[in-house]
Design a protein around this motif. Structure first.
Motif, PDB file in Angstrom:
ATOM      1  N   GLN A 142       0.817  -1.214   0.000  1.00 20.82           N
ATOM      2  CA  GLN A 142       0.000   0.000   0.000  1.00 20.82           C
ATOM      3  C   GLN A 142       0.853   1.268   0.000  1.00 20.82           C
ATOM      4  O   GLN A 142       0.566   2.235  -0.699  1.00 20.82           O
ATOM      5  N   GLU A 143       1.927   1.245   0.770  1.00 21.43           N
ATOM      6  CA  GLU A 143       2.747   2.446   0.942  1.00 21.43           C
ATOM      7  C   GLU A 143       3.546   2.803  -0.302  1.00 21.43           C
ATOM      8  O   GLU A 143       3.665   3.968  -0.680  1.00 21.43           O
ATOM      9  N   GLU A 146       0.806   1.483  -3.924  1.00 17.70           N
ATOM     10  CA  GLU A 146      -0.605   1.885  -3.943  1.00 17.70           C
ATOM     11  C   GLU A 146      -1.522   0.697  -4.214  1.00 17.70           C
ATOM     12  O   GLU A 146      -2.535   0.805  -4.902  1.00 17.70           O
ATOM     13  N   GLU A 148      -1.105  -1.857  -6.060  1.00  9.84           N
ATOM     14  CA  GLU A 148      -1.094  -2.451  -7.397  1.00  9.84           C
ATOM     15  C   GLU A 148      -0.015  -3.520  -7.563  1.00  9.84           C
ATOM     16  O   GLU A 148       0.101  -4.138  -8.623  1.00  9.84           O
TER      17      GLU A 148
END
Length: 602
Positions: A142-143, A146, A148
């Motif tokens: 996530q950091e 994002e 993906e």
């Protein structure tokens, strides 16, 4: 395990890497140009695995600039067709074994949690190295991505003891134990080479070298030329004659016909061909015997700095004391004369030859022949001028002496024309050829003589290996492809002009007026005056990836002797590397020695 070749990748492997990576999910394909960058810029820390020229494995890494003891692995890809054979582990070890990685004591990489194959590879490799393996989440889903892309863990293996140099020493032990001290080139290039193609050679660790030695002139058409390879494979698959003594064979007949139709007839030349033993010195021995038998005279005129071989007859004609002293007996049967330029630039030494042959009190008996190289290779890349060669022929004709041209190293296109004497327009009575005549580096030597000189009795001069039919096949293929028109010769001359331009610039920049250029065509060198200096330059060039030798009485010439088929780009790269080596060596030398002028014009 199948026979898979490991080596440094090439820029042309970029698309094959892209395809391989795309076939190996969950690897990232990234942008296509990344694959070319990896092949072009990370040669010493990347490896390509090929099976029958098909890329089946690839690892790319780099040495971390701020931590040069750490090898970071970017990507590992192995084709499904060869998985389960330990190829990835072999590729990793192959990189560690390279000289550039001798200071590596840690391996790092990043792995997603679901890439079980990579976890297994690096865990087993850590075990093989007896080293710890640690990991931690480094780039979070996530950091950093994002959401993906899955999180990446940073994996670190080490420290471990990496001693590729010791491994190399171990490999070299058999040569030290079994091979004679007479070995020479192996001392200048202390590697175990195991593959070659075109103008390149690779050592067992995959390090690639540009070859500016070319088998001392036996590889004018490069290593493993595909044109000749296929002809040889076809011939062998059909169980063609390999060894034929001097019997008539189809391969020999086709070679003779091709040589006559495409080499001799277009040049208006009429010669009979004698097949001697497989090396150049065998051809020289035969040529000298022919001259002596036909004329009834014993002595041969030879020249200072000439090199004609190391069997006793040819050795007598050779000037180099290092080789002559090894004979163990007195060497006779020759008159030594000064080569072109030996007495200074303004003295035509053919006039001296004419004088001593005309003077009954000169102490020079009427000789059987004159034996000459148009460019003295081992003697220091001394190129006879066109005028001198023409004058030499005039002297020979005047005194009814046979003229033998030793074209073993200078022939087969090395100076541009097939024969090195073509530009001079002379017509030797006898010609010796070898080295690149066999096309593929296969041993073959011949004597060309005027038909009226062919006065041998059957079997009077022979040799067990005078019927190498594989060499006949490759030689025919070479002539068919490269000598059916003038295109190849013109291209060699063009490359020769480029070398002259580059060497002229190098001499001006680094030679401080003391270095000089020698030779012609793709047979050129830089006279460094000092053998010690030339040796340092060739050693530095080898460390940078170019195999190049020295020549001359004191090994003072840096000899540019690449395959004639070399690409323009690689020719430029090779000279760039040698220029860099010259700059590096000259920067550490206070005074560059000047050539000693023994003869000065008044």
């Amino acid at each position: 395990m199948q026979k898979i070749v490991l080596s440094q990748p090439e820029l042309t492997d970029g698309m094959a890497v892209s395809r391989l990576v795309a076939s190996c999910p969950p690897l990232d394909t990234n942008s296509g140009y990344c694959n070319f960058l990896q092949c072009g810029h990370f040669l010493s820390t990347s490896v390509a695995a090929k099976l029958d020229d098909e890329l089946v494995g690839f690892i790319s890494g780099y040495l971390v600039p701020e931590r040069p003891d750490t090898l970071f692995i970017w990507q590992v890809a192995v084709s499904t067709s060869v998985r389960g054979q330990g190829l990835a582990s072999d590729m990793l070890q192959h990189i560690l074994d390279r000289t550039d990685c001798k200071g590596v004591h840690y391996i790092e990489t990043t792995i997603t949690q679901d890439n079980l194959a990579s976890w297994s590879l690096f865990e087993s490799f850590a075990s093989k190295l007896s080293a710890e393996m640690n990991s931690k989440v480094w780039l979070k889903e996530q950091e950093h991505f994002e959401g993906e892309h899955a999180s990446e863990s940073l994996v670190r293996i080490g420290p471990f003891n990496n001693q590729p140099v010791n491994h190399a020493v171990q490999v070299m032990e058999i040569f030290k134990e079994m091979e004679s001290e007479v070995q020479s080139y192996a001392r200048s290039f202390p590697r175990v080479f195991n593959r070659a193609k075109g103008e390149f050679m690779w050592d067992e660790f995959g390090n690639r070298y540009l070859d500016f030695l070319a088998g001392a002139g036996t590889l004018n058409y490069g290593h493993n030329n595909d044109l000749f390879k296929q002809a040889l494979l076809d011939y062998i698959s059909e169980d063609g004659i390999t060894h034929g003594l001097d019997m008539h064979t189809k391969a020999k007949g086709e070679f003779l016909q091709t040589f006559n139709d495409k080499i001799l007839k277009p040049r208006g030349m009429e010669y009979v061909m004698q097949f001697t033993g497989p090396t150049g010195t065998n051809a020289v021995e035969a040529a000298m015997k022919i001259a002596r038998n036909v004329t009834g005279q014993q002595n041969i005129v030879t020249f200072t700095n000439g090199f004609h071989g190391v069997s006793l007859g040819a050795l007598a004609a050779t000037g180099n004391s290092h080789h002559r002293n090894a004979a163990g007996v007195s060497l006779s049967g020759v008159h030594r004369m000064p080569f072109d330029g030996y007495l200074g630039d303004n003295i035509d030494t053919t006039e001296y030859l004419d004088k001593v042959l005309s003077d009954s009190s000169s102490g020079i008996n009427s000789p059987a022949a004159v034996l000459v190289e148009t460019v003295q290779g081992e003697g220091g890349i001394n190129a006879a001028s066109i005028e001198w060669l023409r004058n030499l022929q005039t002297v020979c004709r005047k005194h009814k002496i046979l003229m033998i041209v030793d074209d073993i190293q200078a022939g087969c296109g090395r100076t541009g024309d097939f024969f090195s004497f073509e530009e001079a327009g002379i017509e030797p009575d006898i010609i010796t050829l070898s080295k690149s005549l066999g096309g593929y580096g296969l041993p073959m030597a011949v004597v060309l003589m005027k038909p009226e000189l062919d006065q041998w009795k059957p079997g009077e001069h022979n040799g067990t290996f005078r019927g190498n039919n594989l060499a006949f096949v490759a030689a025919k293929a070479a002539i068919d492809h490269y000598w059916s028109d003038n295109k190849f010769a013109n291209d060699v001359k063009r490359k020769g002009r480029y070398i002259t331009e580059r060497l002229t610039d190098i001499v001006k920049q680094y030679g401080t007026g003391n270095f000089t250029i020698k030779g012609r065509g793709l047979f050129q060198g830089i006279n460094c005056v000092s053998g010690e200096l030339a040796g340092k330059i060739t050693k530095a060039a080898f460390a940078k990836g170019v195999i190049i030798e020295t020549s001359g009485a004191d090994d003072h010439i840096v000899k540019f002797f690449c395959p004639l088929t070399i690409s323009d780009d690689n020719l430029r790269k090779g000279i760039d590397i040698v220029e860099s080596a010259i700059a590096e060596v000259c920067a550490k030398v206070d005074d560059i020695p000047a050539t000693v002028a023994y003869f000065k014009a008044s």
